[in-house]
Design a protein around this motif. Structure first.
Motif, PDB file in Angstrom:
ATOM      1  N   GLN A 181      23.437  54.807  19.804  1.00 26.21           N
ATOM      2  CA  GLN A 181      22.256  54.025  20.188  1.00 26.21           C
ATOM      3  C   GLN A 181      21.649  54.563  21.484  1.00 26.21           C
ATOM      4  O   GLN A 181      20.429  54.643  21.622  1.00 26.21           O
ATOM      5  CB  GLN A 181      22.630  52.556  20.373  1.00 26.21           C
ATOM      6  CG  GLN A 181      22.862  51.809  19.074  1.00 26.21           C
ATOM      7  CD  GLN A 181      23.212  50.354  19.333  1.00 26.21           C
ATOM      8  OE1 GLN A 181      24.371  50.011  19.585  1.00 26.21           O
ATOM      9  NE2 GLN A 181      22.204  49.488  19.307  1.00 26.21           N
ATOM     10  N   GLU A 184      21.980  59.629  13.409  1.00 26.09           N
ATOM     11  CA  GLU A 184      22.481  58.691  12.408  1.00 26.09           C
ATOM     12  C   GLU A 184      23.529  59.340  11.523  1.00 26.09           C
ATOM     13  O   GLU A 184      24.555  58.720  11.198  1.00 26.09           O
ATOM     14  CB  GLU A 184      21.319  58.180  11.543  1.00 26.09           C
ATOM     15  CG  GLU A 184      20.397  57.212  12.264  1.00 26.09           C
ATOM     16  CD  GLU A 184      19.231  56.771  11.422  1.00 26.09           C
ATOM     17  OE1 GLU A 184      18.561  55.798  11.808  1.00 26.09           O
ATOM     18  OE2 GLU A 184      18.974  57.398  10.371  1.00 26.09           O
ATOM     19  N   ILE A 215      22.280  55.889   5.191  1.00 25.01           N
ATOM     20  CA  ILE A 215      21.017  56.099   5.893  1.00 25.01           C
ATOM     21  C   ILE A 215      19.810  55.712   5.038  1.00 25.01           C
ATOM     22  O   ILE A 215      18.809  55.206   5.542  1.00 25.01           O
ATOM     23  CB  ILE A 215      20.910  57.562   6.361  1.00 25.01           C
ATOM     24  CG1 ILE A 215      22.023  57.851   7.369  1.00 25.01           C
ATOM     25  CG2 ILE A 215      19.538  57.841   6.998  1.00 25.01           C
ATOM     26  CD1 ILE A 215      22.083  59.282   7.840  1.00 25.01           C
ATOM     27  N   ASN A 241      14.346  52.755  18.241  1.00 26.34           N
ATOM     28  CA  ASN A 241      15.465  53.610  17.869  1.00 26.34           C
ATOM     29  C   ASN A 241      16.808  52.936  18.133  1.00 26.34           C
ATOM     30  O   ASN A 241      17.743  53.050  17.349  1.00 26.34           O
ATOM     31  CB  ASN A 241      15.398  54.938  18.626  1.00 26.34           C
ATOM     32  CG  ASN A 241      14.303  55.841  18.103  1.00 26.34           C
ATOM     33  OD1 ASN A 241      13.599  55.505  17.150  1.00 26.34           O
ATOM     34  ND2 ASN A 241      14.134  56.993  18.732  1.00 26.34           N
ATOM     35  N   GLU A 292      17.359  50.384  15.441  1.00 25.06           N
ATOM     36  CA  GLU A 292      17.527  51.051  14.144  1.00 25.06           C
ATOM     37  C   GLU A 292      18.934  51.630  14.020  1.00 25.06           C
ATOM     38  O   GLU A 292      19.577  51.519  12.971  1.00 25.06           O
ATOM     39  CB  GLU A 292      16.486  52.156  13.983  1.00 25.06           C
ATOM     40  CG  GLU A 292      16.522  52.835  12.623  1.00 25.06           C
ATOM     41  CD  GLU A 292      15.358  53.790  12.427  1.00 25.06           C
ATOM     42  OE1 GLU A 292      15.595  54.886  11.894  1.00 25.06           O
ATOM     43  OE2 GLU A 292      14.232  53.438  12.814  1.00 25.06           O
ATOM     44  N   LEU A 293      19.434  52.234  15.097  1.00 27.07           N
ATOM     45  CA  LEU A 293      20.791  52.793  15.075  1.00 27.07           C
ATOM     46  C   LEU A 293      21.836  51.698  14.930  1.00 27.07           C
ATOM     47  O   LEU A 293      22.862  51.900  14.269  1.00 27.07           O
ATOM     48  CB  LEU A 293      21.045  53.606  16.337  1.00 27.07           C
ATOM     49  CG  LEU A 293      20.836  55.123  16.238  1.00 27.07           C
ATOM     50  CD1 LEU A 293      21.938  55.786  15.407  1.00 27.07           C
ATOM     51  CD2 LEU A 293      19.470  55.473  15.673  1.00 27.07           C
ATOM     52  N   VAL A 299      21.887  50.797  11.185  1.00 27.79           N
ATOM     53  CA  VAL A 299      22.559  51.839  10.399  1.00 27.79           C
ATOM     54  C   VAL A 299      24.054  51.842  10.702  1.00 27.79           C
ATOM     55  O   VAL A 299      24.886  52.003   9.798  1.00 27.79           O
ATOM     56  CB  VAL A 299      21.944  53.222  10.685  1.00 27.79           C
ATOM     57  CG1 VAL A 299      22.720  54.319   9.955  1.00 27.79           C
ATOM     58  CG2 VAL A 299      20.476  53.251  10.256  1.00 27.79           C
TER      59      VAL A 299
END
Length: 235
Positions: A48, A82, A112, A183, A186-187, A190
């Motif tokens: 992250q 990712e 992903i 980001n 989002e990380l 995932v």
């Protein structure tokens, strides 16, 4: 960059297995006594931070001539991060999953791009919305399925990079903060998928972080507000 990224999604996203094993060993050495699940959280947190830095750096580019290349560079960096993160989580929670390179490739791509995988599975009779598990992927994994997933993922990436370019790259300074936050969240989403997947739990085709959606909503309002300001005259 665009052609390389979209035409070679698998090569770009799937990390080197030995690199992932080493990363997992390094986390274990740095945090002795931690459980595999705790180490996986450490790996996700580290990813992250790297992704937020990439989003902040490229988000600062607000020139219309470079905002799409900047968004592509950002997305390419995030996909790499990712992939390595997913592979490191695999090495921590399910080390045997790294033994077969083709199965490992399928695992990483599933984590992903769960939406693309779910859509491809529909073509072989799996109903839409069914939870995706490692067992399900093992059962239906074929070369043809991976080609279908790659094509669907490439289409998703094209739409995603356009959306992100418009939202995060059009407002100076603010775009840097939005890109970093986008980001970062989002990380996290995932990473959580990776943990569930390698714990043999199901992941949904559209599992997303609620916070990530809020970041996008705020970003869109900022951009719309800036466009509205342009039509106002100064007193």
């Amino acid at each position: 960059m665009k052609s390389q990224l979209l035409d070679n999604v698998l090569e770009w996203v799937v990390p080197d297995r030995e690199h992932c094993r080493k990363a997992a060993a390094d986390f274990a050495a740095q945090h002795p006594g931690k459980t595999p699940e705790e180490l996986a959280k450490k790996a996700i947190g580290s990813a992250q931070g790297w992704a937020a830095a990439a989003g902040g750096a490229t988000g600062a580019a607000a020139n219309p001539l470079i905002m799409v290349p900047a968004a592509l560079a950002d997305m390419a960096a995030v996909l790499r991060i990712e992939g390595v993160m997913a592979g490191t989580v695999a090495a921590l929670l399910d080390p045997d999953s790294l033994d077969d390179p083709r199965k490992f490739q399928a695992d990483v791509v599933t984590i992903i791009f769960p939406g693309a995988v779910s859509q491809a599975l529909r073509q072989v009779g799996v109903r839409w919305g069914q939870q995706i598990t490692q067992e399900l992927i093992r059962r239906y994994f074929t070369e043809g399925l991976m080609k279908s997933v790659t094509g669907l993922a490439s289409k998703y990436l094209f739409v995603h990079v356009t959306e992100k370019a418009l939202v995060t790259k059009t407002v100076p300074l603010i775009g840097a903060g939005i890109g970093a936050g986008w980001n970062y969240l989002e990380l996290k989403a995932v990473g959580n998928r990776a943990v569930r997947y390698f714990q043999q739990k199901g992941i949904g085709p559209r599992q997303k972080s609620g916070k990530s959606g809020r970041v996008k909503s705020v970003a869109s309002r900022v951009v719309r507000g800036r466009k509205g300001d342009k039509g106002k005259r100064l007193p």
